[in-house]
Design a protein around this motif. Structure first.
Motif, PDB file in Angstrom:
ATOM      1  N   PHE A 129       0.829  -1.204   0.000  1.00  0.00           N
ATOM      2  CA  PHE A 129       0.000   0.000   0.000  1.00  0.00           C
ATOM      3  C   PHE A 129       0.867   1.259   0.000  1.00  0.00           C
ATOM      4  O   PHE A 129       0.567   2.235  -0.696  1.00  0.00           O
ATOM      5  CB  PHE A 129      -0.928   0.014   1.218  1.00  0.00           C
ATOM      6  N   VAL A 130       1.939   1.249   0.794  1.00  0.00           N
ATOM      7  CA  VAL A 130       2.851   2.400   0.831  1.00  0.00           C
ATOM      8  C   VAL A 130       3.560   2.551  -0.506  1.00  0.00           C
ATOM      9  O   VAL A 130       3.701   3.663  -1.034  1.00  0.00           O
ATOM     10  CB  VAL A 130       3.875   2.246   1.974  1.00  0.00           C
ATOM     11  N   LEU A 131       4.005   1.449  -1.079  1.00  0.00           N
ATOM     12  CA  LEU A 131       4.649   1.485  -2.395  1.00  0.00           C
ATOM     13  C   LEU A 131       3.705   2.049  -3.443  1.00  0.00           C
ATOM     14  O   LEU A 131       4.092   2.863  -4.288  1.00  0.00           O
ATOM     15  CB  LEU A 131       5.083   0.075  -2.779  1.00  0.00           C
ATOM     16  N   LEU A 132       2.466   1.611  -3.388  1.00  0.00           N
ATOM     17  CA  LEU A 132       1.468   2.082  -4.346  1.00  0.00           C
ATOM     18  C   LEU A 132       1.247   3.580  -4.201  1.00  0.00           C
ATOM     19  O   LEU A 132       1.123   4.305  -5.199  1.00  0.00           O
ATOM     20  CB  LEU A 132       0.161   1.322  -4.125  1.00  0.00           C
ATOM     21  N   GLU A 133       1.224   4.048  -2.966  1.00  0.00           N
ATOM     22  CA  GLU A 133       1.048   5.486  -2.727  1.00  0.00           C
ATOM     23  C   GLU A 133       2.205   6.289  -3.320  1.00  0.00           C
ATOM     24  O   GLU A 133       1.999   7.328  -3.942  1.00  0.00           O
ATOM     25  CB  GLU A 133       0.943   5.741  -1.227  1.00  0.00           C
ATOM     26  N   ARG A 134       3.414   5.798  -3.153  1.00  0.00           N
ATOM     27  CA  ARG A 134       4.585   6.504  -3.703  1.00  0.00           C
ATOM     28  C   ARG A 134       4.520   6.539  -5.230  1.00  0.00           C
ATOM     29  O   ARG A 134       4.826   7.568  -5.856  1.00  0.00           O
ATOM     30  CB  ARG A 134       5.865   5.812  -3.246  1.00  0.00           C
ATOM     31  N   THR A 135       4.158   5.409  -5.822  1.00  0.00           N
ATOM     32  CA  THR A 135       4.054   5.357  -7.277  1.00  0.00           C
ATOM     33  C   THR A 135       2.974   6.297  -7.778  1.00  0.00           C
ATOM     34  O   THR A 135       3.147   6.990  -8.798  1.00  0.00           O
ATOM     35  CB  THR A 135       3.748   3.919  -7.727  1.00  0.00           C
ATOM     36  N   PHE A 136       1.862   6.344  -7.065  1.00  0.00           N
ATOM     37  CA  PHE A 136       0.763   7.231  -7.441  1.00  0.00           C
ATOM     38  C   PHE A 136       1.210   8.694  -7.406  1.00  0.00           C
ATOM     39  O   PHE A 136       0.880   9.476  -8.308  1.00  0.00           O
ATOM     40  CB  PHE A 136      -0.414   7.008  -6.489  1.00  0.00           C
ATOM     41  N   ARG A 137       1.948   9.069  -6.393  1.00  0.00           N
ATOM     42  CA  ARG A 137       2.432  10.456  -6.299  1.00  0.00           C
ATOM     43  C   ARG A 137       3.318  10.815  -7.478  1.00  0.00           C
ATOM     44  O   ARG A 137       3.250  11.933  -8.002  1.00  0.00           O
ATOM     45  CB  ARG A 137       3.186  10.657  -4.988  1.00  0.00           C
ATOM     46  N   GLU A 138       4.158   9.845  -7.892  1.00  0.00           N
ATOM     47  CA  GLU A 138       5.020  10.111  -9.044  1.00  0.00           C
ATOM     48  C   GLU A 138       4.193  10.302 -10.312  1.00  0.00           C
ATOM     49  O   GLU A 138       4.521  11.143 -11.154  1.00  0.00           O
ATOM     50  CB  GLU A 138       6.007   8.953  -9.222  1.00  0.00           C
ATOM     51  N   LEU A 139       3.129   9.545 -10.452  1.00  0.00           N
ATOM     52  CA  LEU A 139       2.277   9.670 -11.638  1.00  0.00           C
ATOM     53  C   LEU A 139       1.536  10.995 -11.674  1.00  0.00           C
ATOM     54  O   LEU A 139       1.093  11.432 -12.743  1.00  0.00           O
ATOM     55  CB  LEU A 139       1.267   8.521 -11.675  1.00  0.00           C
ATOM     56  N   VAL A 158      -2.587   1.349 -12.042  1.00  0.00           N
ATOM     57  CA  VAL A 158      -1.974   1.705 -10.766  1.00  0.00           C
ATOM     58  C   VAL A 158      -2.784   2.799 -10.085  1.00  0.00           C
ATOM     59  O   VAL A 158      -3.026   2.755  -8.872  1.00  0.00           O
ATOM     60  CB  VAL A 158      -0.517   2.160 -10.987  1.00  0.00           C
ATOM     61  N   ALA A 159      -3.216   3.783 -10.865  1.00  0.00           N
ATOM     62  CA  ALA A 159      -3.980   4.892 -10.298  1.00  0.00           C
ATOM     63  C   ALA A 159      -5.295   4.411  -9.702  1.00  0.00           C
ATOM     64  O   ALA A 159      -5.705   4.848  -8.616  1.00  0.00           O
ATOM     65  CB  ALA A 159      -4.246   5.944 -11.376  1.00  0.00           C
ATOM     66  N   ALA A 160      -5.974   3.503 -10.381  1.00  0.00           N
ATOM     67  CA  ALA A 160      -7.248   2.983  -9.865  1.00  0.00           C
ATOM     68  C   ALA A 160      -7.044   2.280  -8.529  1.00  0.00           C
ATOM     69  O   ALA A 160      -7.825   2.461  -7.584  1.00  0.00           O
ATOM     70  CB  ALA A 160      -7.878   2.037 -10.885  1.00  0.00           C
ATOM     71  N   ALA A 161      -5.991   1.470  -8.442  1.00  0.00           N
ATOM     72  CA  ALA A 161      -5.716   0.785  -7.175  1.00  0.00           C
ATOM     73  C   ALA A 161      -5.356   1.790  -6.086  1.00  0.00           C
ATOM     74  O   ALA A 161      -5.783   1.646  -4.933  1.00  0.00           O
ATOM     75  CB  ALA A 161      -4.585  -0.216  -7.368  1.00  0.00           C
ATOM     76  N   ALA A 162      -4.581   2.817  -6.439  1.00  0.00           N
ATOM     77  CA  ALA A 162      -4.195   3.825  -5.441  1.00  0.00           C
ATOM     78  C   ALA A 162      -5.403   4.610  -4.945  1.00  0.00           C
ATOM     79  O   ALA A 162      -5.495   4.950  -3.763  1.00  0.00           O
ATOM     80  CB  ALA A 162      -3.150   4.770  -6.041  1.00  0.00           C
ATOM     81  N   LEU A 163      -6.322   4.900  -5.838  1.00  0.00           N
ATOM     82  CA  LEU A 163      -7.531   5.622  -5.426  1.00  0.00           C
ATOM     83  C   LEU A 163      -8.348   4.801  -4.427  1.00  0.00           C
ATOM     84  O   LEU A 163      -9.076   5.358  -3.605  1.00  0.00           O
ATOM     85  CB  LEU A 163      -8.391   5.952  -6.647  1.00  0.00           C
ATOM     86  N   ALA A 164      -8.225   3.494  -4.502  1.00  0.00           N
ATOM     87  CA  ALA A 164      -9.003   2.612  -3.621  1.00  0.00           C
ATOM     88  C   ALA A 164      -8.298   2.315  -2.303  1.00  0.00           C
ATOM     89  O   ALA A 164      -8.926   1.750  -1.396  1.00  0.00           O
ATOM     90  CB  ALA A 164      -9.308   1.305  -4.336  1.00  0.00           C
ATOM     91  N   VAL A 165      -7.024   2.671  -2.171  1.00  0.00           N
ATOM     92  CA  VAL A 165      -6.263   2.299  -0.977  1.00  0.00           C
ATOM     93  C   VAL A 165      -6.904   2.776   0.326  1.00  0.00           C
ATOM     94  O   VAL A 165      -6.963   2.006   1.299  1.00  0.00           O
ATOM     95  CB  VAL A 165      -4.799   2.776  -1.092  1.00  0.00           C
ATOM     96  N   PRO A 166      -7.392   4.011   0.430  1.00  0.00           N
ATOM     97  CA  PRO A 166      -8.042   4.398   1.699  1.00  0.00           C
ATOM     98  C   PRO A 166      -9.175   3.460   2.093  1.00  0.00           C
ATOM     99  O   PRO A 166      -9.319   3.098   3.270  1.00  0.00           O
ATOM    100  CB  PRO A 166      -8.550   5.816   1.404  1.00  0.00           C
ATOM    101  N   ASP A 192       2.088  -9.682   2.532  1.00  0.00           N
ATOM    102  CA  ASP A 192       1.325 -10.720   1.845  1.00  0.00           C
ATOM    103  C   ASP A 192      -0.174 -10.412   1.862  1.00  0.00           C
ATOM    104  O   ASP A 192      -0.865 -10.659   0.873  1.00  0.00           O
ATOM    105  CB  ASP A 192       1.592 -12.078   2.483  1.00  0.00           C
ATOM    106  N   LEU A 193      -0.671  -9.883   2.979  1.00  0.00           N
ATOM    107  CA  LEU A 193      -2.087  -9.546   3.056  1.00  0.00           C
ATOM    108  C   LEU A 193      -2.428  -8.429   2.076  1.00  0.00           C
ATOM    109  O   LEU A 193      -3.407  -8.526   1.317  1.00  0.00           O
ATOM    110  CB  LEU A 193      -2.456  -9.130   4.479  1.00  0.00           C
ATOM    111  N   GLU A 194      -1.639  -7.371   2.062  1.00  0.00           N
ATOM    112  CA  GLU A 194      -1.932  -6.250   1.173  1.00  0.00           C
ATOM    113  C   GLU A 194      -1.784  -6.648  -0.289  1.00  0.00           C
ATOM    114  O   GLU A 194      -2.585  -6.229  -1.135  1.00  0.00           O
ATOM    115  CB  GLU A 194      -1.011  -5.074   1.510  1.00  0.00           C
ATOM    116  N   GLN A 195      -0.781  -7.456  -0.601  1.00  0.00           N
ATOM    117  CA  GLN A 195      -0.608  -7.885  -1.988  1.00  0.00           C
ATOM    118  C   GLN A 195      -1.774  -8.747  -2.436  1.00  0.00           C
ATOM    119  O   GLN A 195      -2.248  -8.637  -3.566  1.00  0.00           O
ATOM    120  CB  GLN A 195       0.708  -8.657  -2.146  1.00  0.00           C
ATOM    121  N   GLU A 196      -2.239  -9.631  -1.545  1.00  0.00           N
ATOM    122  CA  GLU A 196      -3.383 -10.478  -1.871  1.00  0.00           C
ATOM    123  C   GLU A 196      -4.614  -9.619  -2.176  1.00  0.00           C
ATOM    124  O   GLU A 196      -5.365  -9.881  -3.121  1.00  0.00           O
ATOM    125  CB  GLU A 196      -3.671 -11.422  -0.701  1.00  0.00           C
ATOM    126  N   MET A 197      -4.829  -8.584  -1.367  1.00  0.00           N
ATOM    127  CA  MET A 197      -5.976  -7.704  -1.572  1.00  0.00           C
ATOM    128  C   MET A 197      -5.863  -6.948  -2.896  1.00  0.00           C
ATOM    129  O   MET A 197      -6.836  -6.806  -3.640  1.00  0.00           O
ATOM    130  CB  MET A 197      -6.107  -6.724  -0.405  1.00  0.00           C
TER     131      MET A 197
END
Length: 262
Positions: A23-33, A100-108, A127-132
């Protein structure tokens, strides 16, 4: 469409020694985008008047859209306008960034789902976050973007993935004898991958308590703190099988230690 796991793996490889949670990785990637001269943006007509803008020709960057979605909620008119467009772009053949953006928008929302599941101590966070996320993305590829319930279907898929992973972990826990903390500490601290010749794991291999593969799995996950999902590059069934194999090997180690066999 490029798998989400492939995108994540590419970013993970840039920092292999200290891996953030997915989730944190996804947030960082989203910010870069959302930065730079050409950030990901949606047409102003979809977002206005939720976000005030003086230049409607350039669109609204997605980080601003996400803030507005958080304030409005998943059942708002804004969400009903924005999500269909995001899903259409994410499902496009070259919609990797939008995926990636769609998944990041759903993270909250996914964080709230994860918190309700009370996962602590059952599985590793990564593992839990990746599974989700995998479940969310799989459902994203199947939903009809024009369906008003599309977002709820994707979130439900992630929730079910967390449920099944935790349920299996609970069932497995009930079927094993717990390793006491002192024994587990000896397993983790007595050896490192570069000193197996004098360590506990090497002695266990020599005594045929565990094999080389079991020892490597224990050392890599317990000592190096690398998530099992990164060690086992494959399906979720293979990851869960690795968890079971590691647990069984640790049980044999614990029994051998208590019997002074190693």
């Amino acid at each position: 469409m490029q798998p989400f796991s492939a995108i994540a793996t590419r970013v993970l490889s840039a920092n292999p020694t200290r891996t953030p949670s997915p989730f944190v990785l996804l947030e960082r990637t989203f910010r870069e985008l959302c930065r730079g001269p050409r950030p990901l943006a949606l047409p102003s007509r979809l977002v206005h008047p939720a976000i005030a803008t003086t230049d409607r020709s350039r669109g609204i960057p997605l980080d601003h859209v996400r803030a507005a979605l958080r304030a409005a909620g998943p059942n708002s008119q804004l969400a009903r306008r924005v999500w269909p467009e995001i899903l259409r772009r994410a499902q496009a053949p070259r919609g990797h960034a939008w995926l990636v953006a769609a998944a990041a928008l759903a993270v909250p929302s996914l964080r709230r789902v994860k918190a309700r599941r009370r996962w602590g101590g059952l599985v590793e966070l990564a593992d839990l976050e990746q599974e989700m996320l995998w479940a969310f993305v799989r459902e994203l590829r199947l939903v009809d973007p024009s369906d008003p319930a599309a977002f709820h279907c994707m979130r439900r898929a992630a929730d079910l993935a967390a449920y099944h992973l935790l349920r299996q972990a609970k069932q497995h826990r009930r079927n094993i004898v717990p390793v006491d903390p002192a024994t587990l500490a000896r397993i983790e601290e007595a050896s490192t991958p570069t000193s197996w010749d004098t360590g506990l794991l090497e002695r266990a291999i020599a005594a045929r308590v565990i094999n080389d593969a079991d020892a490597e799995l224990i050392a890599t996950s317990r000592i190096d703190k690398i998530p099992v999902s990164r060690i086992v590059d494959g399906s979720q069934s293979r990851i869960r099988a690795a968890y079971r194999r590691r647990s069984a090997a640790e049980q044999r180690l614990a029994q051998a230690i208590r019997a002074d066999l190693i």
